[in-house]
Design an enzyme around this catalytic site. Structure first.
Site, PDB file in Angstrom:
ATOM      1  N   ASN A   1      -3.865   6.432  -1.935  1.00  0.00           N
ATOM      2  CA  ASN A   1      -3.651   6.464  -0.486  1.00  0.00           C
ATOM      3  C   ASN A   1      -2.883   7.707  -0.059  1.00  0.00           C
ATOM      4  O   ASN A   1      -3.054   8.201   1.052  1.00  0.00           O
ATOM      5  CB  ASN A   1      -2.905   5.207  -0.024  1.00  0.00           C
ATOM      6  CG  ASN A   1      -3.847   4.015   0.073  1.00  0.00           C
ATOM      7  OD1 ASN A   1      -5.071   4.174   0.031  1.00  0.00           O
ATOM      8  ND2 ASN A   1      -3.295   2.821   0.203  1.00  0.00           N
TER       9      ASN A   1
ATOM     10  N   SER B   1       0.829  -1.211   0.000  1.00  0.00           N
ATOM     11  CA  SER B   1       0.000   0.000   0.000  1.00  0.00           C
ATOM     12  C   SER B   1       0.860   1.256   0.000  1.00  0.00           C
ATOM     13  O   SER B   1       0.464   2.289  -0.542  1.00  0.00           O
ATOM     14  CB  SER B   1      -0.868   0.058   1.255  1.00  0.00           C
ATOM     15  OG  SER B   1      -1.600  -1.107   1.423  1.00  0.00           O
TER      16      SER B   1
ATOM     17  N   HIS C   1      -1.293  -2.537  -7.212  1.00  0.00           N
ATOM     18  CA  HIS C   1      -2.001  -2.204  -5.969  1.00  0.00           C
ATOM     19  C   HIS C   1      -3.497  -2.397  -6.160  1.00  0.00           C
ATOM     20  O   HIS C   1      -4.168  -1.579  -6.787  1.00  0.00           O
ATOM     21  CB  HIS C   1      -1.665  -0.759  -5.569  1.00  0.00           C
ATOM     22  CG  HIS C   1      -2.248  -0.358  -4.256  1.00  0.00           C
ATOM     23  ND1 HIS C   1      -2.740   0.893  -4.010  1.00  0.00           N
ATOM     24  CD2 HIS C   1      -2.435  -1.069  -3.118  1.00  0.00           C
ATOM     25  CE1 HIS C   1      -3.205   0.943  -2.782  1.00  0.00           C
ATOM     26  NE2 HIS C   1      -3.028  -0.231  -2.214  1.00  0.00           N
TER      27      HIS C   1
ATOM     28  N   GLU D   1      -4.092   0.136  -9.219  1.00  0.00           N
ATOM     29  CA  GLU D   1      -3.015   1.099  -9.483  1.00  0.00           C
ATOM     30  C   GLU D   1      -1.796   0.311  -9.965  1.00  0.00           C
ATOM     31  O   GLU D   1      -1.359  -0.622  -9.289  1.00  0.00           O
ATOM     32  CB  GLU D   1      -2.658   1.877  -8.215  1.00  0.00           C
ATOM     33  CG  GLU D   1      -3.614   3.018  -7.904  1.00  0.00           C
ATOM     34  CD  GLU D   1      -3.213   3.792  -6.653  1.00  0.00           C
ATOM     35  OE1 GLU D   1      -3.392   5.011  -6.638  1.00  0.00           O
ATOM     36  OE2 GLU D   1      -2.742   3.178  -5.680  1.00  0.00           O
TER      37      GLU D   1
END
Ligand code: 3HC
Ligand code: NAI
Length: 704
Positions: A487, A416, A437, A449
């Site tokens: 994120n 992450s 991701h 991602e």
């Protein structure tokens, strides 16, 4: 009638041609890729029909599409530009009143304006496998070329409401059963067009003017649908307008069409239309990447390391797409947990009708292999690591992969936040290393991602995008930074929410305000769902490097110290039990205590201020992500938030929203908030530049 063309094809323009075959005039539409009803298609059909009507030998006309589909709708690229004659509704009316009967042959995805053209013809034949639908509502509009008037006449008000407010295409079989089409045939579109023309002439196909039919009234269906939409889609503008338009089908068709047009234009003028169409194009724009011309590596077998939340979700997604998976874990107990989760996920797919029970059994018996030895991955083409978010654990894994994997295998991490360049450097083959991701639950969420490190090879990036396509996911290219696109921006705007919470807003007030803006869930519902322990670990990791100027809010950490990690422990910012969820009074007490400790007298926040601060923070960090080249274009950031973070689709994404607010206003807000916290609220150079030039983020999308 003669079976073969007598005159060959005559081109009207680039998109439309016609030919004569005995008494039949066949009109072909050829406007790749999806035969959208652009200006050339509309003028072409009109001129071809006029030419054929003038020929005394022509007794019947058939229209069909070349390529993969009949008309897939109006040309969305023309929306917002000055309309060019003939408009689609005019063309449809012109077809309907033709004295020479016209049959339409449908194939592929006959959607929107494409179906409306067909409904205005005198008979409709679909090839087997065709899907027909009116998806306009998903673009913030309503069928504007007679769809709301002709579907109820052919198929009834209830079917019209389902199709028009739901936007989902139906099968040719369902369309036949409801009366929308007259027959299902097999063969190529031209041959079926020729046969259907003959049948229309012979009277074996019905020959009707749809507009001349009456709509059977159904006030109960209208009322039920209005109430349902109020409940399920209270923020959306066009669904209720769709119902209004269908209700107008009880009027004579010319009046109903006028009402449809009036409502259509209201929808066209709505910002929701712009947002939804931006969202539609964002999903296609993200695949335009610098590495697009590279040939993806062949992926026939995949390894997944870690059978926890993410590993088992990723394995499920791969298996559902038909890919064989070898899952590895630390021990048999880990494997058993992983297999149980995967089995549960597949059972869910069977329950939802996405998979047959037989296919599930086949996947579990022959497509899924398991091992506690990474050596079992030596013959896989792509390995996705999804173990604990600890660099030391990942290091050990990638050192081993470097030894056991075959040359050319793609080595991916689902991390992450960790640095993909550091992970790549663990191996002797950094060109093969990439971040993939996924989002939780990985077999449901559409976003992937694709994180490109400094040395990642172009064909490895192309492989990530090809894999996403196979999984029917939306891949967005991201550069390397802490948290990548999504994120990273989320970590930043979460702080803005925490500051408001510390200064006086309750978590529930913040969540309610953001749901009111259109988010599926508020930020505190999201952390409760994801698990507060995840951010707690990240907070601890970042503590050593946290700048002294940063205002730190320790409330979530206090909750974690009590063992309250959110939903999974029954409490976090909310309490979760059999009766549902409600604000956690003990969390509120912690918030009060922390405010006291910091000497803060809480103040009230309006929903408007909450939304303003939250969105400004999101856009601020989005601008930095662009400035640093982490995202290729603003539209990539929009696609990330629309598909991975529950951002309201009708608002088009954060950077589309930024343009709606205006860069100058955003700069003003940031400077205003900076009076309280000049460290957090800093105007990014890119945003200031756009504000000073009077530009927009949309212009950066256009530059590609
Ligand atoms: N107008 C303009 N371009 C369109 C288009 C349309 N209606 N539909 C698709 N395209 C373009 C896409 O942008 C893409 O372009 P690109 O290659 O440059 O990126 C290309 O066609 C291929 O599209 P997809 O990648 O989506 O191809 P798929 O095979 O996966 O899907 C499809 C095909 C199911 C037709 C899908 O494209 C789709 O759902 N299109 C939109 C259909 C639609 O919403 N129609 C209603 C339009 S509104 C209307 O008709 C108003 C009327 O009532 C007046
Ligand atoms: P998890 O704790 O649910 O699962 C991790 C699994 O890895 C455990 O089952 C563990 O037994 C296994 N494991 C640990 N060391 C191993 C080894 N040496 N060999 C084989 N298996 C090993 O964690 P989760 O949530 O699945 O996260 C995994 C990765 O995915 C992390 O990097 C995380 O940051 C990332 N991620 C997590 C998301 C989430 O929402 N949970 C979302 C996206 C990414």
């Amino acid at each position: 009638m003669h079976p073969e063309p007598l005159t060959g094809e005559t081109s009207i323009n680039d998109a439309v041609s016609f030919e004569l075959t005995g008494a039949a005039g066949l009109i072909a539409i050829d406007n790749p890729p999806v035969n959208a009803a652009s200006h050339s298609v509309r003028t072409g059909i009109r001129q071809a029909v006029e030419a054929l009507q003038d020929m005394s030998a022509v007794k019947v006309i058939a229209i069909y599409g070349k390529g993969r589909t009949f008309i897939a709708g109006a040309d969305i690229r023309e929306f917002g530009k000055p309309p060019l004659d003939p408009w689609l509704p005019e063309l449809c009316n012109f077809l309907e009143i033709s004295d020479t009967p016209i049959v339409c042959v449908l194939h592929g995805t006959t959607l929107g304006g494409g179906l409306e053209v067909a409904l205005a013809c005198h008979a409709r034949v679909a090839l087997k496998g065709t899907r027909v639908g009116l998806p306009e509502v998903t673009l913030g509009i309503l069928p504007g070329a007679g769809g709301t008037q002709r579907v109820p006449r052919l198929a009834g008000i209830r079917t019209a409401l389902d199709m028009i407010t739901g936007g989902k295409p139906v099968s040719a079989e369902d369309a036949l059963a409801s009366g929308l089409i007259d027959r299902i045939s097999e063969g190529d579109p031209r041959a079926v067009a020729l046969q259907s023309a003959q049948d229309l002439l012979d009277g074996t196909l019905p020959n009707r003017r749809t507009g001349a039919l009456d709509t059977k009234p159904d006030p109960a269906a209208l009322d039920e649908t209005r109430k349902k939409l109020d409940r399920t889609q209270p923020l959306l503008f066009s669904p209720q307008k769709c119902v209004d338009a269908v209700a107008a089908s009880s009027l004579p068709v010319t009046e109903g069409m006028k009402e449809e047009r009036r409502l259509y234009e209201e929808c066209m003028a709505s910002p929701q239309r712009a947002g939804l169409i931006h969202a539609f194009f964002s999903e296609r724009a993200v695949s335009k990447i610098p590495e697009a011309s590279a040939t993806p590596r062949a992926i026939d077998a995949i390894g997944v390391i870690g059978g926890g939340t993410m590993g088992s979700g990723i394995a499920t997604a791969l298996l559902l797409a038909g890919l064989p998976v070898t899952l590895t874990e630390r021990d048999q107990a880990g494997l058993d947990r992983g297999i149980a989760t995967i089995t549960g996920n597949l059972d869910g797919a069977v329950k939802r009708g996405k998979l047959t029970a037989g296919a599930r059994d086949d996947i579990l018996s022959s497509k899924l292999k398991t091992s506690t030895d990474l050596g079992a991955l030596s013959d896989t083409d792509l390995i996705i690591e999804a173990v604990f978010e600890e660099m030391s654990v990942k290091r050990e894994i990638f050192e081993t992969l470097d030894k056991v994997c075959r040359k050319g295998a793609v080595l991916a991490s689902n991390t992450s936040y960790l640095d993909i360049n550091d992970i790549a450097a663990i191996t002797s083959r950094p060109a093969d290393v990439i971040g993939l991701h996924f989002f939780s639950p990985a077999h449901i969420m559409r976003l992937l991602e694709v994180v490109v490190a400094d040395k990642t090879a172009d064909d490895v990036v192309a492989t990530g995008f090809a894999l996403a396509k196979r999984l029917k996911k939306i891949a967005v290219r991201s550069g390397v930074c802490d948290g990548f696109i999504g994120n990273r921006i989320m970590t930043f705007y979460k702080k803005a929410a925490d500051y408001m919470m510390m200064d006086g807003a309750s978590p529930e007030e913040i969540d309610t305000a953001m749901r009111g803006f259109g988010f599926a869930m508020g930020p505190y519902q999201v952390v409760d769902l994801a698990g507060l322990d995840i951010s707690w670990a990240a907070n601890k990791r970042r503590a050593a490097t946290r700048p002294a100027e940063e205002r730190y809010i320790p409330i979530a950490d206090r909750l974690c110290e009590n063992g309250w990690f959110g939903r999974k422990t029954g409490q976090g910012f909310y309490i979760y039990d059999d009766t549902g969820s409600r604000p956690n009074p003990e969390a509120l007490a912690i918030i009060d205590a922390e405010r006291d400790k910091a000497g803060i007298a809480p103040r009230a926040f309006t929903a408007e201020e909450i939304v303003s601060r939250f969105m400004t923070a999101m856009i601020l960090e989005g601008s930095r992500v662009l400035e640093e080249g982490i995202a290729l274009r603003p539209i990539d950031i929009d696609a990330v938030f629309l598909n991975g973070y529950g951002f309201p689709r009708f608002r088009g994404g954060p950077m589309h929203t930024a343009d709606a607010i205006g860069a100058a206003e955003l700069v003003r807000r940031i400077e205003d908030y900076a009076r309280e916290d000049a460290w957090y609220w800093q105007v990014p150079a890119l945003l200031r530049q756009i504000a000073e030039n009077g530009g927009s983020f949309a212009e950066m999308n256009d530059r590609g």
